[in-house]
Design a protein around this motif. Structure first.
Motif, PDB file in Angstrom:
ATOM      1  N   ALA A  88       0.896  -1.104   0.357  1.00 42.07           N
ATOM      2  CA  ALA A  88      -0.012  -0.081   0.283  1.00 42.07           C
ATOM      3  C   ALA A  88       0.919   1.162   0.119  1.00 42.07           C
ATOM      4  O   ALA A  88       0.301   2.055  -0.613  1.00 42.07           O
ATOM      5  CB  ALA A  88      -0.926  -0.125   1.207  1.00 42.07           C
ATOM      6  N   ASN A  89       2.205   1.082   0.774  1.00 40.74           N
ATOM      7  CA  ASN A  89       2.695   2.440   1.130  1.00 40.74           C
ATOM      8  C   ASN A  89       4.034   2.758  -0.784  1.00 40.74           C
ATOM      9  O   ASN A  89       3.648   3.844  -0.913  1.00 40.74           O
ATOM     10  CB  ASN A  89       3.981   2.122   2.098  1.00 40.74           C
ATOM     11  N   ALA A  90       3.910   1.218  -1.117  1.00 40.56           N
ATOM     12  CA  ALA A  90       4.704   1.097  -2.086  1.00 40.56           C
ATOM     13  C   ALA A  90       3.304   2.340  -3.400  1.00 40.56           C
ATOM     14  O   ALA A  90       4.412   3.124  -4.511  1.00 40.56           O
ATOM     15  CB  ALA A  90       5.371  -0.127  -3.191  1.00 40.56           C
ATOM     16  N   ILE A  91       2.154   1.937  -3.913  1.00 41.97           N
ATOM     17  CA  ILE A  91       1.064   2.580  -4.622  1.00 41.97           C
ATOM     18  C   ILE A  91       1.108   4.043  -4.592  1.00 41.97           C
ATOM     19  O   ILE A  91       1.269   4.973  -5.251  1.00 41.97           O
ATOM     20  CB  ILE A  91       0.061   1.354  -4.483  1.00 41.97           C
ATOM     21  N   ARG A  92       1.151   4.095  -2.502  1.00 41.53           N
ATOM     22  CA  ARG A  92       0.892   5.562  -3.212  1.00 41.53           C
ATOM     23  C   ARG A  92       2.056   5.990  -2.811  1.00 41.53           C
ATOM     24  O   ARG A  92       1.755   7.774  -3.133  1.00 41.53           O
ATOM     25  CB  ARG A  92       0.548   5.998  -1.087  1.00 41.53           C
ATOM     26  N   GLY A  93       3.155   5.802  -2.562  1.00 38.45           N
ATOM     27  CA  GLY A  93       4.225   6.685  -3.125  1.00 38.45           C
ATOM     28  C   GLY A  93       5.045   6.831  -4.271  1.00 38.45           C
ATOM     29  O   GLY A  93       5.103   8.469  -5.111  1.00 38.45           O
ATOM     30  N   PHE A  94       4.232   5.834  -5.340  1.00 37.80           N
ATOM     31  CA  PHE A  94       4.697   6.453  -6.690  1.00 37.80           C
ATOM     32  C   PHE A  94       3.534   7.035  -7.128  1.00 37.80           C
ATOM     33  O   PHE A  94       3.808   8.387  -7.668  1.00 37.80           O
ATOM     34  CB  PHE A  94       3.810   4.803  -7.741  1.00 37.80           C
TER      35      PHE A  94
END
Length: 531
Positions: free
Chosen positions: A193-199
């Motif tokens: 989830a953090n990776a998706i939001r980070g992108f």
């Protein structure tokens, strides 16, 4: 005897404990006997973690209930988060709480009670997310046809990332950004989830390029292995992503909740790479084919246009043929221009003569006399009308005077004012008549001045003369008269009869000195005659 009975009444064979000692002994006994147990039950009374980070709830079945607690350190390591009504198998130890004489289980690990429980929880989550609109097809985005940057969320050490990179390189090499995450185990769902939001948080013009499409990928596995992609945080992050997202989790038969929230689901990670980019060779071949078709169409179009132009050229006349008719019209117009000017001049002269005939002095004088006679008649009529009005007013005044003797004294003042008013009206009527007569005389005088200014008699007074033929018509040109014709010469003060002679042989008569002097006085600039 008394000492004997008192000693025999006390229980000498039992040990005496304090409450704290007894509670501690029970706590040690229970923790020693049940230091590692697995308990199956349904979660009840769960309200989420406490502000301290600990979680308090209970495990129950159809006959009993036991309190449970998960400390903060163990709660963050749980693979499956507790939910109300979820049937689980909890692993931990039994302990007591001496302050309230209660016992509870301190849970260290927890998992759903079998695959059936996981499926039931999965279906419940699916229904809940669908009700919230996270799986709405209308909210899904279209994938870009040719992305410049692709973001991949997966494990950096597995075969999945190698398959994706290899497939993208074979089809259409583009810039690939990899966000390394855990795809299984504790905290893997939060990492994804953090990776998706980070992108999505990357700026458009930053140092790190923002991806045009995202791929969330993982290899195949069991339901428990893929459980991280059923996590609520992952599903919500995928649904909220502004960047189009492709889900490639597991094999073709594996379905997770992120597959429903993503904009596109791929059966395998390799399939996700194929969806993300087209085949460069196929695009080049298609462009080459379209270019060849375009060149052929242009060539055929140019040939058709060239043939049509040649056909039109053959149908067009030559330059001389095009200019022949306009040149002829121009010559005819040039030839008829002089004749047209002469005819126009003659027509203007005839029109002027007709107008001059209508403006003869006798007619103007006759009209002037008629106007003067009409004005005189109107003046006489106006005078008679005024006299009759005055007579009427005097008669009325006489009648009023005769009746004044019978009118009381208080009405005499009104009668006198009325008489003054009548006299004033009479004077005003006289003044109005005089003013009208004056304006009429001024109008007649203005018309007379206009008539005099337009009359040719003023020209005759400056020394000119009018030549008239035998029919009393004005003669404007010498060629209009023959030799020996009787003519009349009209001067400002009268007429003189004369006979025409030969203008070519007859010498002009020598004027007398008196006539020459008079001509000089009348024409100081020695101007020519009008006619």
């Amino acid at each position: 005897m008394s000492n004997f009975f008192s000693d025999s009444a006390s229980p000498s064979n039992l040990s005496e404990f304090t409450v704290s000692e007894l509670s501690g002994s029970i706590k040690r006994t229970i923790e020693t006997a049940f230091d590692h147990v697995r308990v199956r039950g349904e979660i009840s009374g769960y309200r989420g973690p406490h502000s301290s980070g600990h979680a308090y709830f209970a495990l129950k079945d159809d006959k009993a209930r036991i309190d449970a607690v998960v400390w903060k350190g163990s709660f963050s390591k749980l693979k499956y988060r507790p939910e109300e009504g979820m049937e689980v198998i909890a692993t931990g130890r039994i302990t007591t709480f001496p302050g309230s004489s209660k016992y509870q289980i301190v849970i260290e690990q927890m998992e759903p009670a079998g695959a059936g429980a996981l499926m039931a929880m999965l279906e419940e989550r699916k229904r809940r997310f669908a009700a919230e609109g996270l799986f709405d097809p209308a909210a899904k985005q279209l994938l870009p046809f040719l992305p410049k940057v692709i973001g991949v969320v997966t494990s950096p050490t597995g075969a999945v990332i190698r398959d994706i990179l290899h497939r993208i390189s074979d089809r259409f090499p583009v810039h690939v950004l990899v966000w390394p995450v855990k795809v299984q185990g504790e905290g893997s769902g939060d990492d994804v989830a953090n990776a998706i939001r980070g992108f999505n948080a990357l700026p458009l013009a930053g140092n790190i390029p923002r991806p045009d499409v995202l791929i969330v990928a993982r290899g195949g596995g069991s339901l428990e292995d893929l459980w991280s992609f059923n996590d609520e945080a992952v599903v919500r992050a995928a649904a909220e992503s502004d960047i189009p997202l492709i889900s490639a989790v597991g094999h073709e038969t594996d379905w997770t909740l992120i597959d429903y929230a993503a904009d596109m689901r791929a059966p395998t990670p390799t399939g996700a790479a194929e969806m993300a980019v087209p085949v460069k060779a196929e695009l080049q071949a298609q462009v080459a084919g379209l270019s060849a078709r375009l060149q052929g169409a242009i060539s055929r179009q140019m040939d058709n246009r060239r043939q049509g132009l040649r056909a039109l050229t053959r149908a067009l006349p030559s330059l001389d043929q095009l200019l022949a008719l306009p040149r002829r019209r121009f010559d005819e117009a040039a030839a008829g221009l002089g004749r047209g000017l002469e005819m126009n001049t003659m027509a203007k002269r005839r029109h002027f003569e007709r107008a001059a005939a209508r403006l003869s002095p006798d007619m103007l004088a006759r009209r002037l006399m008629e106007r003067r006679q009409r004005i005189g008649e109107r003046m006489m009529l106006a005078e008679r009308i005024v006299e009759r009005l005055l007579e009427r007013q005097k008669a009325r005044l006489g009648r009023f005077d005769a009746s004044l003797t019978a009118i009381p004294a208080r009405l005499k003042g009104q009668t006198e004012r009325a008489r003054d008013r009548l006299e004033s009206l009479g004077r005003r009527a006289d003044g109005a008549v005089v003013s009208d007569l004056r304006r009429a005389r001024a109008a007649i005088a203005a018309q007379d001045r206009v008539l005099q200014s337009l009359s040719y008699m003023n020209v005759l007074k400056r020394g000119y003369a009018v030549i008239r033929d035998g029919q009393d018509r004005p003669v404007s040109r010498a060629e209009g008269l023959g030799t020996g014709e009787a003519i009349a010469i009209q001067f400002a003060d009268g007429r003189v009869q004369a006979v025409t002679g030969d203008t070519a042989t007859t010498a002009p008569a020598k004027p007398s000195p008196k006539a020459a002097a008079r001509k000089t006085e009348q024409d100081p600039d020695n101007q020519g005659r009008l006619f």
